[in-house]
Design a protein around this motif. Structure first.
Motif, PDB file in Angstrom:
ATOM      1  N   LYS A  23     -11.436 -13.210   0.953  1.00  0.00           N
ATOM      2  CA  LYS A  23     -11.000 -12.060   0.164  1.00  0.00           C
ATOM      3  C   LYS A  23     -12.152 -11.531  -0.692  1.00  0.00           C
ATOM      4  O   LYS A  23     -12.737 -12.245  -1.493  1.00  0.00           O
ATOM      5  CB  LYS A  23      -9.821 -12.442  -0.733  1.00  0.00           C
ATOM      6  CG  LYS A  23      -9.212 -11.251  -1.465  1.00  0.00           C
ATOM      7  CD  LYS A  23      -7.948 -11.637  -2.211  1.00  0.00           C
ATOM      8  CE  LYS A  23      -7.325 -10.427  -2.904  1.00  0.00           C
ATOM      9  NZ  LYS A  23      -6.080 -10.793  -3.625  1.00  0.00           N
ATOM     10  N   ASN A  45      -7.539  -1.524  -3.576  1.00  0.00           N
ATOM     11  CA  ASN A  45      -7.265  -2.729  -2.806  1.00  0.00           C
ATOM     12  C   ASN A  45      -7.764  -3.996  -3.501  1.00  0.00           C
ATOM     13  O   ASN A  45      -8.028  -5.014  -2.852  1.00  0.00           O
ATOM     14  CB  ASN A  45      -7.867  -2.592  -1.410  1.00  0.00           C
ATOM     15  CG  ASN A  45      -7.069  -1.630  -0.551  1.00  0.00           C
ATOM     16  OD1 ASN A  45      -6.062  -2.001   0.035  1.00  0.00           O
ATOM     17  ND2 ASN A  45      -7.504  -0.367  -0.508  1.00  0.00           N
ATOM     18  N   ASP A  66      -7.792 -10.930   3.754  1.00  0.00           N
ATOM     19  CA  ASP A  66      -6.337 -10.718   3.778  1.00  0.00           C
ATOM     20  C   ASP A  66      -5.910  -9.757   4.880  1.00  0.00           C
ATOM     21  O   ASP A  66      -4.932  -9.012   4.737  1.00  0.00           O
ATOM     22  CB  ASP A  66      -5.832 -10.196   2.418  1.00  0.00           C
ATOM     23  CG  ASP A  66      -5.805 -11.278   1.353  1.00  0.00           C
ATOM     24  OD1 ASP A  66      -5.905 -12.467   1.718  1.00  0.00           O
ATOM     25  OD2 ASP A  66      -5.693 -10.936   0.169  1.00  0.00           O
ATOM     26  N   LYS A 116      -7.403  -7.024   5.967  1.00  0.00           N
ATOM     27  CA  LYS A 116      -7.662  -5.611   5.687  1.00  0.00           C
ATOM     28  C   LYS A 116      -9.131  -5.266   5.954  1.00  0.00           C
ATOM     29  O   LYS A 116     -10.022  -6.090   5.768  1.00  0.00           O
ATOM     30  CB  LYS A 116      -7.356  -5.273   4.228  1.00  0.00           C
ATOM     31  CG  LYS A 116      -5.906  -5.415   3.811  1.00  0.00           C
ATOM     32  CD  LYS A 116      -5.753  -5.016   2.347  1.00  0.00           C
ATOM     33  CE  LYS A 116      -4.329  -5.125   1.855  1.00  0.00           C
ATOM     34  NZ  LYS A 116      -4.207  -4.702   0.442  1.00  0.00           N
ATOM     35  N   ARG A 135      -6.129  -2.216  14.590  1.00  0.00           N
ATOM     36  CA  ARG A 135      -4.686  -2.281  14.317  1.00  0.00           C
ATOM     37  C   ARG A 135      -3.973  -3.077  15.399  1.00  0.00           C
ATOM     38  O   ARG A 135      -3.047  -3.849  15.112  1.00  0.00           O
ATOM     39  CB  ARG A 135      -4.120  -0.864  14.196  1.00  0.00           C
ATOM     40  CG  ARG A 135      -4.601  -0.126  12.946  1.00  0.00           C
ATOM     41  CD  ARG A 135      -3.944   1.228  12.784  1.00  0.00           C
ATOM     42  NE  ARG A 135      -4.325   1.839  11.526  1.00  0.00           N
ATOM     43  CZ  ARG A 135      -5.130   2.904  11.404  1.00  0.00           C
ATOM     44  NH1 ARG A 135      -5.638   3.476  12.496  1.00  0.00           N
ATOM     45  NH2 ARG A 135      -5.436   3.384  10.215  1.00  0.00           N
ATOM     46  N   LEU A 154      -4.848  -5.958  12.184  1.00  0.00           N
ATOM     47  CA  LEU A 154      -5.517  -5.672  10.922  1.00  0.00           C
ATOM     48  C   LEU A 154      -4.972  -4.391  10.285  1.00  0.00           C
ATOM     49  O   LEU A 154      -4.582  -3.454  10.986  1.00  0.00           O
ATOM     50  CB  LEU A 154      -7.025  -5.533  11.142  1.00  0.00           C
ATOM     51  CG  LEU A 154      -7.734  -6.801  11.633  1.00  0.00           C
ATOM     52  CD1 LEU A 154      -9.152  -6.484  12.047  1.00  0.00           C
ATOM     53  CD2 LEU A 154      -7.719  -7.879  10.552  1.00  0.00           C
ATOM     54  N   GLU A 155      -4.964  -4.369   8.965  1.00  0.00           N
ATOM     55  CA  GLU A 155      -4.617  -3.156   8.230  1.00  0.00           C
ATOM     56  C   GLU A 155      -5.899  -2.364   7.984  1.00  0.00           C
ATOM     57  O   GLU A 155      -6.847  -2.887   7.405  1.00  0.00           O
ATOM     58  CB  GLU A 155      -3.960  -3.503   6.891  1.00  0.00           C
ATOM     59  CG  GLU A 155      -3.591  -2.279   6.062  1.00  0.00           C
ATOM     60  CD  GLU A 155      -2.998  -2.613   4.714  1.00  0.00           C
ATOM     61  OE1 GLU A 155      -2.946  -1.704   3.851  1.00  0.00           O
ATOM     62  OE2 GLU A 155      -2.612  -3.780   4.497  1.00  0.00           O
ATOM     63  N   ILE A 201      -7.794   0.688   6.231  1.00  0.00           N
ATOM     64  CA  ILE A 201      -7.805   1.709   5.182  1.00  0.00           C
ATOM     65  C   ILE A 201      -8.894   2.712   5.557  1.00  0.00           C
ATOM     66  O   ILE A 201     -10.068   2.345   5.675  1.00  0.00           O
ATOM     67  CB  ILE A 201      -8.094   1.095   3.792  1.00  0.00           C
ATOM     68  CG1 ILE A 201      -6.977   0.121   3.388  1.00  0.00           C
ATOM     69  CG2 ILE A 201      -8.259   2.179   2.747  1.00  0.00           C
ATOM     70  CD1 ILE A 201      -7.360  -1.317   3.504  1.00  0.00           C
TER      71      ILE A 201
END
Length: 284
Positions: free
Chosen positions: A11, A61, A234, A236, A251, A255-256, A258
């Motif tokens: 993170k 974030n 995390d 992202k 995706r 994965l997220e 941004i």
């Protein structure tokens, strides 16, 4: 003892960026030269707006953003990644190849001292830039020896880091690709964006033996900065909104993503990863 950064996927807690106040493109890479040769006039107010949006995306974030004060005349200071690398014990101070960037070194060195990050090694011969660095694991480091990092710079830093227990492996690639972080980017604990066509087979096999999920990109996508994104941990990542194909693949890998707009900034030859110097990641 404080741990700063010991991997590419924990993170992300704190980063260092440089505002785009004095950003101007210079003919020091293929991307910027292309735009300059076409007579394109950069919208520098838009660049500043886009950089502020990147800062906001980090803060939204949960990433603390430290800013170094930009200095007039240092046109590429915005690409904060390149002055060195950050490891668990502290940072390594590199040496820029391009004269236009060399005055940045003292400013970044001063800023890291203010932030309490110790210098554990420094490049004392040749050139060594942070855009060529990639963690494989906590003690195994990959380093591009391409255009901006040369064999003398690699050897200088390798000798110092070996005393701290690090293994450094050079990756030789065609010089037009400048930095390794447009070819390889670990974005999660088991996921890497990679262009196998540009890499020695031994390097690709190292990722395969470690069971990495590989998002493969083409040579053309490399030059469009498809790999030059920033993992946040995390699950992202922050990526350019123009990076349509790779964003979709990420995706699909769970994965997220941004998305931010850096379409004007990137014309100078650098992306999100280039603009971001990690200061603290959670250890795993």
């Amino acid at each position: 003892m404080a741990t700063f950064v010991n991997n590419a996927y924990g993170k992300l807690k704190k980063v260092l960026l440089c505002p785009a106040d004095y950003y101007r493109i210079e003919p020091i890479n293929g991307i910027s030269r292309k735009w300059m040769e076409q007579g394109y006039e950069m919208d520098y107010e838009l660049c500043k707006k886009q950089h502020k949006a990147l800062i906001q995306a980090y803060e939204d974030n949960g990433v603390e953003v430290e800013l170094i004060e930009p200095k007039e005349g240092l046109t590429y200071q915005i690409f904060a990644r390149d002055f060195g690398i950050c490891l668990k014990e502290g940072y390594v101070l590199g040496h820029f190849k391009e004269p236009v960037r060399q005055p940045e070194t003292a400013l970044y060195e001063k800023k890291l001292k203010e932030l309490g990050v110790p210098c554990i090694a420094r490049c004392t011969a040749g050139c060594f830039e942070g855009g060529d660095f990639c963690f494989l694991d906590e003690n195994t480091l990959l380093m591009g020896v391409i255009d901006r990092t040369d064999p003398a710079g690699f050897d200088s830093v390798k000798a110092q880091l070996s005393d701290l227990g690090y293994e450094m492996t050079p990756i030789y690639v065609d010089r037009k690709y400048l930095h390794i972080d447009i070819i390889i980017n670990i974005i999660a604990k088991d996921t890497v964006i990679i262009c196998p066509d540009l890499l020695p087979d031994g390097i690709v096999q190292r990722f395969k033996r470690r069971n990495f999920k590989m998002i493969e990109i083409t040579k053309e996508e490399v030059l469009a900065y498809a790999a030059n994104i920033q993992g946040l941990g995390d699950g992202k990542v922050i990526s350019a909104n123009t990076n349509t194909k790779t964003n979709q693949r990420m995706r699909e890998f769970g994965l997220e993503v941004i998305e931010v707009d850096i379409s004007e900034i990137v014309k100078g030859g650098g992306g999100i990863h280039c603009m971001t110097f990690p200061l603290i990641r959670e250890a795993e």
